[in-house]
Enzyme design. Structure first.
Site, mmCIF file in Angstrom:
data_model
loop_
_atom_site.group_PDB
_atom_site.id
_atom_site.type_symbol
_atom_site.label_atom_id
_atom_site.label_comp_id
_atom_site.label_asym_id
_atom_site.label_seq_id
_atom_site.Cartn_x
_atom_site.Cartn_y
_atom_site.Cartn_z
ATOM 1 N N TYR A 106 6.972 4.352 10.470
ATOM 2 C CA TYR A 106 7.283 2.913 10.492
ATOM 3 C C TYR A 106 7.850 2.350 9.175
ATOM 4 C CZ TYR A 106 2.460 2.850 8.619
ATOM 5 O OH TYR A 106 1.330 3.083 7.887
ATOM 6 N N HIS A 111 -2.013 3.798 6.412
ATOM 7 C CA HIS A 111 -3.054 2.800 6.662
ATOM 8 C C HIS A 111 -4.442 3.414 6.461
ATOM 9 C CE1 HIS A 111 -5.616 -0.100 8.642
ATOM 10 N NE2 HIS A 111 -6.051 0.882 9.417
ATOM 11 N N ARG A 123 0.864 -1.195 0.000
ATOM 12 C CA ARG A 123 0.000 0.000 0.000
ATOM 13 C C ARG A 123 0.892 1.235 0.000
ATOM 14 N NH1 ARG A 123 0.169 2.026 5.214
ATOM 15 N NH2 ARG A 123 -0.023 0.415 6.815
HETATM 16 C C1 LIG Z 1 -10.481 -7.662 15.453
HETATM 17 C C2 LIG Z 1 -9.821 -6.344 15.184
HETATM 18 N N1 LIG Z 1 -8.641 -6.059 15.774
HETATM 19 C C3 LIG Z 1 -8.023 -4.883 15.520
HETATM 20 C C4 LIG Z 1 -8.616 -3.958 14.699
HETATM 21 C C5 LIG Z 1 -7.925 -2.632 14.425
HETATM 22 N N2 LIG Z 1 -7.411 -2.643 13.058
HETATM 23 C C6 LIG Z 1 -8.088 -2.050 12.071
HETATM 24 S S1 LIG Z 1 -7.329 -2.229 10.620
HETATM 25 C C7 LIG Z 1 -6.058 -3.096 11.294
HETATM 26 C C8 LIG Z 1 -4.913 -3.568 10.470
HETATM 27 C C9 LIG Z 1 -5.295 -4.668 9.581
HETATM 28 O O1 LIG Z 1 -4.214 -4.966 8.751
HETATM 29 P P1 LIG Z 1 -4.343 -5.934 7.534
HETATM 30 O O2 LIG Z 1 -5.297 -7.025 7.865
HETATM 31 O O3 LIG Z 1 -2.982 -6.334 7.130
HETATM 32 O O4 LIG Z 1 -5.016 -5.049 6.400
HETATM 33 P P2 LIG Z 1 -4.487 -3.693 5.733
HETATM 34 O O5 LIG Z 1 -5.125 -2.568 6.544
HETATM 35 O O6 LIG Z 1 -3.021 -3.686 5.816
HETATM 36 O O7 LIG Z 1 -4.980 -3.682 4.354
HETATM 37 C C10 LIG Z 1 -6.242 -3.242 12.658
HETATM 38 C C11 LIG Z 1 -5.313 -3.945 13.574
HETATM 39 C C12 LIG Z 1 -9.878 -4.287 14.129
HETATM 40 N N3 LIG Z 1 -10.508 -3.466 13.305
HETATM 41 N N4 LIG Z 1 -10.442 -5.493 14.382
#
Ligand SMILES: Cc1ncc(C[n+]2csc(CCOP(=O)(O)OP(=O)(O)O)c2C)c(N)n1
Length: 350
Positions: free
Chosen positions: A266, A257, A253
């Site tokens: 980071y 985020h 990406r």
């Molecule tokens: C169960 C849960 N834990 C934590 C979060 C907080 N959170 C939102 S997005 C995210 C990162 C997710 O990363 P990834 O699955 O790699 O997807 P990306 O955003 O990188 O596309 C987190 C930890 C959440 N929404 N749900």
């Protein structure tokens, strides 16, 4: 001409099974995804829309995967999947209505801007807890199988979501019952600030499928053809009763985020620039030049056309007022409770 360091993956078919028109349209959708994303970020910076999760850099994984499906298949996206939605036929106006949360928003302004639901296009609603869409997709696939419907489900996730319990429950169930589903993991290297090497000690994400008796494959997620081929094969397998596949798309990406974090804390600018050399749009465009599907003139026209489409979509949606107050309690109760009825009357409802 293809740049030297942008080699396509070796597993590419010599000849794409997609017609030229489909490849052209897929490229247009990837371009629309990228440019609409830039517009959404700019609208966010102007304070016109709330938090926003960008899809920039992940267009090949998103659009390529939809081109591996049939239009009757059911989609369970995650919050970053704008390319998936546009490839399924959602319009920029529909997305902008969602972002503005206005009266034309199909979700009536409810929920975060990047949580989507488009029933008519067979796109299921998703919710904020990551990986919560996976089990639902498996259940839905099982129901379709029991009803002998020839459809598959596809559910999307980031690599961070593979550390959640839901991921393991979903894959286990899909493996045991040979559910006709596909999981597409967009491994964009970070879950907010956590790099993939702090996410798992496994050699990659797709290997996790083995533990559950599913097929797993890692593909170059910035290569439209590699993704499309892998998903089309997974679809065929699922629809023949041979079970689910986890397709891991290696991608990146470009943006933070969400519109609320600072990626410089980071990762380095050099790293981002390295990945931009493998940009999915440039690679796909170069392939289409080689295949004589695109030319410089056509590409210029296409670019201008997409920009016009986006500007006109913004003009036609940004001044739509918010949903009326009475919509707050619509779709919630079969029969509206007395106290809410009273309140609803107070703001002019019936
Ligand atoms: C169960 C849960 N834990 C934590 C979060 C907080 N959170 C939102 S997005 C995210 C990162 C997710 O990363 P990834 O699955 O790699 O997807 P990306 O955003 O990188 O596309 C987190 C930890 C959440 N929404 N749900």
């Amino acid at each position: 001409m293809m740049e030297k360091n942008l080699t396509d993956s070796a597993r590419l078919p010599k000849k794409s099974p997609l017609a030229k028109e489909e490849l052209f349209s897929a490229y247009r959708t990837m371009l629309l995804t990228r440019l609409l994303d830039q517009k959404a970020l700019s609208l966010h910076n102007q304070g016109k829309i709330g938090s926003y999760t960008s899809s920039a850099g992940q267009e090949a994984a998103q659009v390529g995967s939809v081109y591996g499906l049939q239009s009757r298949d059911y989609i369970f996206p995650y919050y970053r999947d704008q390319g998936v939605l546009l490839a399924r036929g959602i319009t920029p106006e529909q997305l902008l209505n969602r972002y503005f949360g206005n009266a034309s928003d199909e979700m009536k302004g409810r929920d975060l801007p990047n949580l989507y639901s488009f029933r008519e296009q067979r796109i299921f609603s998703n919710s904020a807890p990551i990986a919560s869409n996976l089990q639902i997709s498996v259940g839905f696939a099982m129901a379709a199988k029991m009803q002998k419907e020839d459809v598959v489900t596809i559910a999307y996730l980031g690599e961070g979501a593979t550390s959640s319990g839901e991921f393991h429950v979903a894959l286990n169930f899909a493996g045991v019952f040979k559910a006709p589903c596909i999981f597409v993991c967009e491994n964009n290297q970070y879950a907010i600030s956590v790099p993939v090497k702090r996410q798992t000690a496994s050699e990659n994400i797709s290997v996790k499928a083995q533990a559950y008796g599913l097929a797993g494959e890692t593909v170059d997620g910035n290569d439209f053809f590699a993704v499309q081929t892998a998903v089309a094969a997974a679809r065929e397998k699922a629809s023949k009763g041979m079970g689910a596949t986890l397709v891991e798309c290696i991608t990146y990406r470009y943006s933070p985020h969400s519109s609320a974090d600072d990626w410089k804390k980071y990762r380095s600018s050099e790293e981002v620039e390295e990945w931009k050399k493998k940009d999915p749009l440039i690679r796909f465009k170069n392939r289409l030049f080689e295949m004589s599907i695109l030319s410089k003139e056509v590409e210029k026209k296409l670019f201008d056309g997409v920009q016009d489409q986006i500007n006109s979509a913004v003009r036609s949606t940004e001044n739509i007022p918010p949903p009326s107050e009475e919509t707050l309690i619509e779709d919630v109760y079969a029969e509206i409770p007395k106290n809410l009825k009273k309140e609803s009357l107070a703001f002019g409802g019936t």
